[in-house]
Scaffold this active site. Structure first.
Site, short mmCIF file in Angstrom:
data_model
loop_
_atom_site.label_atom_id
_atom_site.label_comp_id
_atom_site.label_asym_id
_atom_site.label_seq_id
_atom_site.Cartn_x
_atom_site.Cartn_y
_atom_site.Cartn_z
N HIS A 42 0.85 -1.19 0.00
CA HIS A 42 0.00 0.00 0.00
C HIS A 42 0.88 1.23 0.00
O HIS A 42 1.95 1.23 0.62
CB HIS A 42 -0.92 0.01 1.24
N ASP A 80 -7.96 -5.65 0.17
CA ASP A 80 -8.43 -6.49 -0.94
C ASP A 80 -8.02 -7.95 -0.80
O ASP A 80 -8.55 -8.81 -1.49
CB ASP A 80 -7.89 -5.94 -2.27
N1 CMC Z 1 4.08 -7.57 -4.85
C1 CMC Z 1 5.41 -7.56 -5.05
N2 CMC Z 1 6.17 -6.48 -4.93
C2 CMC Z 1 5.58 -5.33 -4.59
C3 CMC Z 1 4.19 -5.26 -4.35
C4 CMC Z 1 3.44 -6.45 -4.50
N3 CMC Z 1 2.11 -6.43 -4.29
N4 CMC Z 1 3.85 -4.00 -4.03
C5 CMC Z 1 5.00 -3.29 -4.06
N5 CMC Z 1 6.03 -4.09 -4.38
C6 CMC Z 1 7.45 -3.73 -4.46
C7 CMC Z 1 7.74 -2.88 -5.70
O1 CMC Z 1 8.08 -3.68 -6.80
C8 CMC Z 1 8.89 -2.03 -5.19
O2 CMC Z 1 10.04 -2.82 -5.20
P1 CMC Z 1 11.49 -2.17 -5.55
O3 CMC Z 1 11.74 -1.14 -4.49
O4 CMC Z 1 12.44 -3.31 -5.51
O5 CMC Z 1 11.36 -1.57 -6.92
C9 CMC Z 1 8.55 -1.77 -3.73
O6 CMC Z 1 7.74 -2.89 -3.34
C10 CMC Z 1 7.80 -0.47 -3.49
O7 CMC Z 1 6.60 -0.51 -4.25
P2 CMC Z 1 5.97 0.69 -5.05
O8 CMC Z 1 5.48 0.18 -6.36
O9 CMC Z 1 6.92 1.86 -5.05
O10 CMC Z 1 4.75 1.05 -4.11
P3 CMC Z 1 3.56 2.02 -4.47
O11 CMC Z 1 3.25 2.78 -3.26
O12 CMC Z 1 3.87 2.80 -5.70
O13 CMC Z 1 2.38 1.00 -4.85
C11 CMC Z 1 0.54 -0.46 -4.66
C12 CMC Z 1 1.38 0.63 -3.97
C13 CMC Z 1 -0.69 -0.75 -3.78
C14 CMC Z 1 0.04 0.06 -6.02
C15 CMC Z 1 1.41 -1.73 -4.85
O14 CMC Z 1 1.83 -2.20 -3.59
C16 CMC Z 1 0.66 -2.82 -5.60
O15 CMC Z 1 0.62 -2.80 -6.83
N6 CMC Z 1 0.04 -3.81 -4.86
C17 CMC Z 1 -0.73 -4.87 -5.51
C18 CMC Z 1 -2.10 -4.34 -5.92
C19 CMC Z 1 -3.01 -4.14 -4.73
O16 CMC Z 1 -3.16 -5.01 -3.88
N7 CMC Z 1 -3.69 -2.96 -4.71
C20 CMC Z 1 -4.68 -2.64 -3.69
C21 CMC Z 1 -4.24 -1.50 -2.81
S1 CMC Z 1 -5.31 -1.30 -1.37
C22 CMC Z 1 -6.88 -0.92 -1.97
C23 CMC Z 1 -6.94 0.23 -2.92
O17 CMC Z 1 -6.20 1.18 -2.86
O18 CMC Z 1 -7.81 0.18 -3.78
#
Ligand code: CMC
Length: 436
Positions: free
Chosen positions: A312, A370
């Protein structure tokens, strides 16, 4: 009501020059102070760069507060745990929209106002016929909600407080009807009209599941679970879909157009589409014995595979909604007599591995709301394609409350971010004959 207070200043000095700017430091009731950069361009001739807005407060808001490190979520100051346990969705709608919990008379009036608006214009039914039967219900919801502006002309004046209020009631009340009809349309079943003698959650379940041929009694277990799911998803401060609603609203667009924009943004798998994606992921993994291979794939930088339902932008400890959802998941499965649910068992095993694996621990990736909501919805007999639709039904109150707050904020301006341009330098047009 508490407002912004000045809490000192930060001085920014431009290296290699004698220019500096004093940025006021602003503090709200709770949370991290923010540097007010509005004079930065004027004083130093520079903008700020924050792709994804991770470090930027885009507005002042009194609605929802999140402390991502402590795993705290408050609606108008009330902890989500207390609301989930003691309140109900319509009361939470009143709280989010009006700022306070109502007294008994106020709550009764609010319930009546919501209930009064549950039917949709009969001609709106015809819109559904234009969609293919296999259309994703989010596409149908987005289209039909956007079309509401063509039917409710009498409340499109965003500068009239009463019209804003009626638009809000119409959206809270009618979105479940449209959502349920999107589902019925996909099944080829007759649309079920709203029942105003039922609770908000029960009426929604009735419209989803009833058929004219026989009586359908809403199970109290499912009604309670649906109400909880709606409360947990009702608002979440300036997330992607809410920011989309606010950005659209800042142009003066009508509320139905703004909410349709929010629905479109919610659909993505990184946001509300994640609940559907979690179930697809569990189905693809297929068996607990395949989990280690799946986790290795997630950790492989070249695979683009994510552990859906994990991570998140704001929660870096735990998502309090996921905690409540997991408990609810256990009790709903128990009450429904589901003793062996392979998907839940796989989810528990995935969670166990992920919470101890260095990759996830280092990046502070925890289960989000989720991760478990999909499993409850599946146990409740809701098809996967409707999961994000249910999220949209719940989030409508958050979007409309944030939209109202935006319109009622006299300092609001059109949302218009800047950029760093990295394209071609200025160059002269060359007629085609002279190119190459
Ligand atoms: N699985 C594997 N790796 C992950 C995940 C994941 N679900 N989420 C983040 N990472 C890794 C990402 O690859 C990055 O790694 P590195 O530093 O090596 O490049 C690191 O963790 C930081 O992630 P980020 O992409 O910078 O984080 P963000 O704040 O931009 O993204 C997120 C947040 C929710 C979009 C992301 O965690 C994600 O895509 N999660 C899966 C989808 C999900 O469950 N979404 C629902 C969110 S809660 C309900 C809502 O908001 O609707």
């Amino acid at each position: 009501m508490a407002s912004l207070t000045r809490a000192g200043s930060v001085t920014v000095t431009l290296d290699g020059s004698n220019k500096s700017a004093s940025l006021p430091l602003l503090e709200g009731t709770l949370g991290t102070p923010v540097a007010d950069i509005r004079k930065l361009y004027n004083d130093l001739g520079i903008f700020t760069f924050d792709p994804g807005y991770g470090e930027t407060a885009s507005c002042e808001s009194k609605i929802t507060y999140i402390d991502g490190d402590a795993g705290v979520l408050l609606y108008r100051g009330y902890p989500i745990e207390q609301l989930a346990e003691q309140s109900d969705f319509v009361e939470v709608c009143h709280l989010l929209m009006n700022g306070d919990l109502p007294d008994a008379a106020g709550l009764a009036k609010f319930r009546k106002d919501v209930t009064y608006h549950t039917m949709v214009h009969e001609q709106l039914r015809r819109f559904f016929d234009g969609f293919r039967r296999d259309a994703h219900p989010m596409a149908v919801l987005c289209g039909v909600v956007g079309a509401m502006a063509a039917f409710y002309h009498d409340n499109l004046d965003i500068n009239d407080a009463r019209q804003r209020e009626i638009a809000a009631f119409r959206l809270i009340a009618k979105v479940p009807t449209i959502a349920a009809w999107a589902y019925k349309y996909s099944l080829g079943q007759p649309f079920i009209y709203p029942r105003n003698d039922l609770s908000y959650a029960a009426n929604f379940l009735h419209m989803l599941n009833a058929v004219p041929a026989e009586e359908y009694k809403v199970s109290p277990t499912l009604e309670k679970a649906m109400d909880l799911i709606l409360i947990l998803h009702a608002d979440h401060e300036q997330n992607a879909s809410t920011s989309t609603v606010r950005l659209a609203g800042s142009t003066g667009a009508n509320p139905f157009a703004c909410i349709a924009a929010g629905i479109a943004a919610l659909w993505g798998p990184a946001h509300g589409g994640a609940n559907e994606a979690v179930l697809k992921m569990l189905a693809e993994i297929g068996d607990a014995k395949n989990i280690p291979a799946f986790i290795s794939e997630v950790k492989d930088k070249n695979s683009h595979t994510k552990l859906m339902g994990f991570g998140h932008r704001v929660y870096k400890n735990f998502d309090p909604r996921a905690k409540i959802m997991k408990q609810a998941c256990d009790s709903v499965l128990k009450e429904l007599g589901v003793t062996h649910e392979p998907l839940l068992e796989m989810a528990v095993e995935l969670e166990r591995i992920a919470l101890t694996d260095e990759y996830f621990v280092q990046r502070k990736l925890y289960p989000n709301v989720d991760f478990y909501s999909g499993i409850i919805l599946k146990a409740m007999g809701i098809p996967t394609s409707m999961f994000t639709v249910i999220f949209a039904v719940a989030r409508t109150i958050g979007w409309i409350s944030q939209w109202k707050e935006l319109i009622e904020d006299s300092s609001q301006r059109i949302g218009r971010p800047r950029q760093i341009y990295t394209g071609a330098d200025k160059r002269d047009y060359v007629p085609v004959a002279g190119r190459g």
